[in-house]
Scaffold this motif. Structure first.
Motif, mmCIF file in Angstrom:
data_model
loop_
_atom_site.group_PDB
_atom_site.id
_atom_site.type_symbol
_atom_site.label_atom_id
_atom_site.label_comp_id
_atom_site.label_asym_id
_atom_site.label_seq_id
_atom_site.Cartn_x
_atom_site.Cartn_y
_atom_site.Cartn_z
ATOM 1 N N ILE A 20 -1.255 -3.403 -10.615
ATOM 2 C CA ILE A 20 -1.454 -4.346 -9.679
ATOM 3 C C ILE A 20 -3.277 -4.525 -8.377
ATOM 4 O O ILE A 20 -3.383 -5.126 -8.653
ATOM 5 N N ASN A 21 -3.523 -2.740 -8.640
ATOM 6 C CA ASN A 21 -4.094 -2.472 -7.709
ATOM 7 C C ASN A 21 -5.809 -2.516 -8.303
ATOM 8 O O ASN A 21 -6.673 -2.917 -7.881
ATOM 9 N N GLU A 42 5.332 3.633 -9.336
ATOM 10 C CA GLU A 42 4.066 3.710 -9.523
ATOM 11 C C GLU A 42 3.103 3.406 -10.362
ATOM 12 O O GLU A 42 1.813 2.981 -10.319
ATOM 13 N N GLU A 62 -11.587 -8.974 -7.067
ATOM 14 C CA GLU A 62 -12.726 -9.125 -6.351
ATOM 15 C C GLU A 62 -13.851 -8.772 -6.319
ATOM 16 O O GLU A 62 -15.327 -8.850 -6.036
ATOM 17 N N ASN A 75 2.414 -0.854 -9.438
ATOM 18 C CA ASN A 75 1.451 -0.393 -8.627
ATOM 19 C C ASN A 75 -0.084 -0.210 -8.788
ATOM 20 O O ASN A 75 -1.227 -1.597 -8.274
ATOM 21 N N ASP A 76 -0.314 0.574 -10.168
ATOM 22 C CA ASP A 76 -1.479 0.909 -10.142
ATOM 23 C C ASP A 76 -2.543 -0.343 -10.948
ATOM 24 O O ASP A 76 -3.275 -0.532 -10.965
ATOM 25 N N GLN A 97 -6.135 -5.304 -10.950
ATOM 26 C CA GLN A 97 -6.247 -6.765 -10.632
ATOM 27 C C GLN A 97 -6.752 -7.215 -9.853
ATOM 28 O O GLN A 97 -7.604 -7.564 -9.779
ATOM 29 N N LYS A 98 -6.297 -6.780 -8.228
ATOM 30 C CA LYS A 98 -6.709 -6.596 -6.967
ATOM 31 C C LYS A 98 -8.562 -6.535 -6.938
ATOM 32 O O LYS A 98 -9.305 -7.444 -6.904
ATOM 33 N N ARG A 99 -8.709 -5.274 -7.982
ATOM 34 C CA ARG A 99 -9.937 -4.275 -7.624
ATOM 35 C C ARG A 99 -11.134 -5.715 -8.017
ATOM 36 O O ARG A 99 -12.639 -5.692 -8.278
#
Length: 69
Positions: free
Chosen positions: A52-53, A46, A60, A49-50, A55-57
């Motif tokens: 990774i999310n 978890e 973007e 995954n947080d 970094q994606k935000r």
């Protein structure tokens, strides 16, 4: 001219030794030890995954900012 260079070298060496002494003092007094980081390892799925999310935000948001510019 050589007097200026001599003074600059002297000031540089003095500054270097002050910084070195400060660094060695910090090591001696364990200013760089962060035992909490090693005790609380968050290697669960978890947490990864947080990260990774997040970094994606960020990526973007940077793309959106570039489009607006």
């Amino acid at each position: 001219m050589s007097n200026v260079i001599t003074i600059m070298i002297g000031v540089s060496l003095l500054t270097f030794f002050i910084i070195l002494a400060t660094f060695l003092w910090a090591i001696k007094n364990k200013q760089f030890d962060d035992e909490y980081k090693f005790i609380t390892l968050n290697d669960d799925e978890e947490a990864l995954n947080d990260i990774i999310n997040l970094q994606k935000r960020k990526e973007e948001a940077l793309r959106k900012q570039k489009k607006l510019s």
